[in-house]
Design an enzyme around this catalytic site. Structure first.
Site, short mmCIF file in Angstrom:
data_model
loop_
_atom_site.label_atom_id
_atom_site.label_comp_id
_atom_site.label_asym_id
_atom_site.label_seq_id
_atom_site.Cartn_x
_atom_site.Cartn_y
_atom_site.Cartn_z
N LYS A 171 43.19 47.48 33.13
CA LYS A 171 44.12 47.50 34.27
C LYS A 171 45.12 46.35 34.16
O LYS A 171 44.97 45.46 33.31
CB LYS A 171 43.32 47.39 35.58
N ARG A 183 34.11 44.93 50.07
CA ARG A 183 35.53 45.29 50.03
C ARG A 183 35.64 46.80 50.20
O ARG A 183 36.28 47.30 51.12
CB ARG A 183 36.17 44.87 48.68
N TYR A 241 62.30 17.70 38.51
CA TYR A 241 62.43 17.87 39.96
C TYR A 241 61.50 16.93 40.71
O TYR A 241 60.36 16.73 40.31
CB TYR A 241 62.09 19.31 40.36
N MET A 276 61.70 26.57 36.52
CA MET A 276 61.69 28.02 36.32
C MET A 276 61.76 28.39 34.83
O MET A 276 61.08 29.32 34.38
CB MET A 276 62.87 28.67 37.06
C1 LIG Z 1 38.51 44.51 37.33
C2 LIG Z 1 37.18 45.12 37.48
C3 LIG Z 1 36.20 44.94 36.50
C4 LIG Z 1 36.37 43.98 35.35
O1 LIG Z 1 36.10 42.67 35.83
P1 LIG Z 1 36.13 41.41 34.85
O2 LIG Z 1 35.66 40.29 35.70
O3 LIG Z 1 37.54 41.24 34.40
O4 LIG Z 1 35.22 41.73 33.72
C5 LIG Z 1 35.02 45.64 36.63
N1 LIG Z 1 34.80 46.46 37.70
C6 LIG Z 1 35.72 46.62 38.67
C7 LIG Z 1 35.41 47.53 39.83
C8 LIG Z 1 36.93 45.96 38.61
O5 LIG Z 1 37.82 46.13 39.59
#
Ligand SMILES: *Cc1c(COP(=O)(O)O)cnc(C)c1O
Length: 364
Positions: free
Chosen positions: A35, A129, A255, A303
């Protein structure tokens, strides 16, 4: 000529890290979590590099799953948040995307839909969640059994809140709650482990693990770096030195005049800043490297550039490449200096930074 600010992506290291996940997963298979554009590395390159070893991918949303298909790959893709509109179930069924259903809304949408994608159910074992409460499982399964969708139920997933902390009792609690919630349906698969849970001794890993950050060489474990866990860095973030100057004792840099030289100091300017995704919260003393020599940042990140103290690399010249993280300076170290985690740093690298993909050797 484009500026030499770039993220070199080492796909051999990625494959090494996936192999590490797979061996830690024991009898479970590992779906590669790609992802957020492959955690900032480029989803197309990452998914393609794993295509002959990863039997399944996982992404957050439909757009990311389509990016995998556009790369010409045909493995199943798990949608970790399911679909946001039941109209998308047609794409899931057609494309082999496996949505994770986490809410009554999604369940209603699936049951009413004429499309029948294979899918997973999310159990809320304590993260709070998303997901169905363990007490709801019997009702949810009953509703599914009375619908045409039931044969497509692949299994159950849950997600850990504290697996990065080996001393937390929470992961064992969540695992026990997950087992209790799902044991009445032993013919379905189960998936629990994020990267961190691969490193927990004695952790049950069921049928599928879900490694993400570890594939990219970032540490999922509190107080440990990726290399300490046997992982190799995949992203090497580099930028050129564009100026070099002697700052006299008492003069400031940048800065807010946030850093003042306490003695005459050779300093350099590096062509990368928060506009490239380098964290602005990385302050004075955050490590970087030139030619394998560690140096440190001084003053505030701008930046488009940042300042370094060249005392550790007195031979450095304008045009030399500075490593912000990679083989000499770990991304976990920089994350700690910026008060964040490697996940945020890697996914935060902006589109201004070209990803330069190392070619993989041709395999038979
Ligand atoms: C992003 C995610 C993972 C992977 O988690 P990592 O800590 O990057 O290994 C696994 N399961 C779910 C549901 C996630 O959203």
């Amino acid at each position: 000529m484009p500026r030499q600010t770039l993220a070199r992506i080492d796909l051999e290291a990625l494959r090494h890290n996936y192999a590490t996940a797979r061996s830690l997963a024991g009898d479970a298979r590992a779906m590669a979590v790609v992802k957020a554009d492959g955690y900032g590395h480029g989803i197309r390159a990452v998914a393609t590099a794993l295509a002959d070893i990863a039997p399944k991918y996982a992404v957050a949303c439909l757009e990311e799953a389509f990016a995998i298909r556009e790369a010409g790959l045909s493995q199943p893709v798990v949608l970790l948040q399911g679909v946001h509109d039941s109209g998308d179930l047609a794409d899931c069924a057609r494309q082999g995307f496996e949505p994770v259903l986490h809410s009554e809304n999604q369940l209603d949408g699936l049951i009413r839909s004429e499309h029948r994608p294979a899918f997973w159910l999310k159990v809320n074992s304590g993260m709070n969640r998303l997901g169905f409460h363990p007490d709801q499982m019997a009702t949810v399964i009953e509703r599914l059994q009375n619908s045409a969708c039931y044969p497509e139920l692949l299994g159950f997933v849950t997600h850990f809140a504290c697996a990065d902390d080996p001393d937390s009792p929470m992961t064992a609690d969540q695992t026990a709650r997950f087992v209790a919630a799902t044991e009445r349906w032993p013919d379905r698969m189960r998936s629990v482990a994020n990267s961190a849970a691969h490193f927990l001794p004695g952790q049950q890993r069921f049928d599928w693990t879900r490694p993400g950050i570890m594939l990219y060489g970032g540490s999922p474990v509190l107080g440990k770096t990726g290399p300490e866990l046997g992982l190799k860095p995949v992203m090497h973030l580099e930028a050129p030195l564009i100026n070099r100057r002697l700052v006299r004792a008492g003069e400031s840099v940048g800065y807010g005049a946030a850093w003042v030289a306490d003695r005459d100091t050779w300093m350099g300017m590096v062509a990368i800043g928060y506009g490239d995704g380098y964290p602005r919260h990385a302050g004075t003393n955050t490590p970087a490297a030139i030619g394998g020599h560690r140096i440190r940042l001084i003053g505030r990140v701008s930046m488009d550039m940042l300042a370094v103290d060249l005392s550790g690399a007195p031979d450095a010249r304008v045009g030399d490449s500075v490593e912000l993280w990679g083989g000499t300076v770990g991304v976990d170290e920089v994350a700690a200096c910026a008060g964040t985690i490697s996940y945020e740093l890697m996914t935060g690298i902006t589109a201004r930074v070209p990803r330069e993909i190392s070619p993989l050797p041709v395999r038979e």
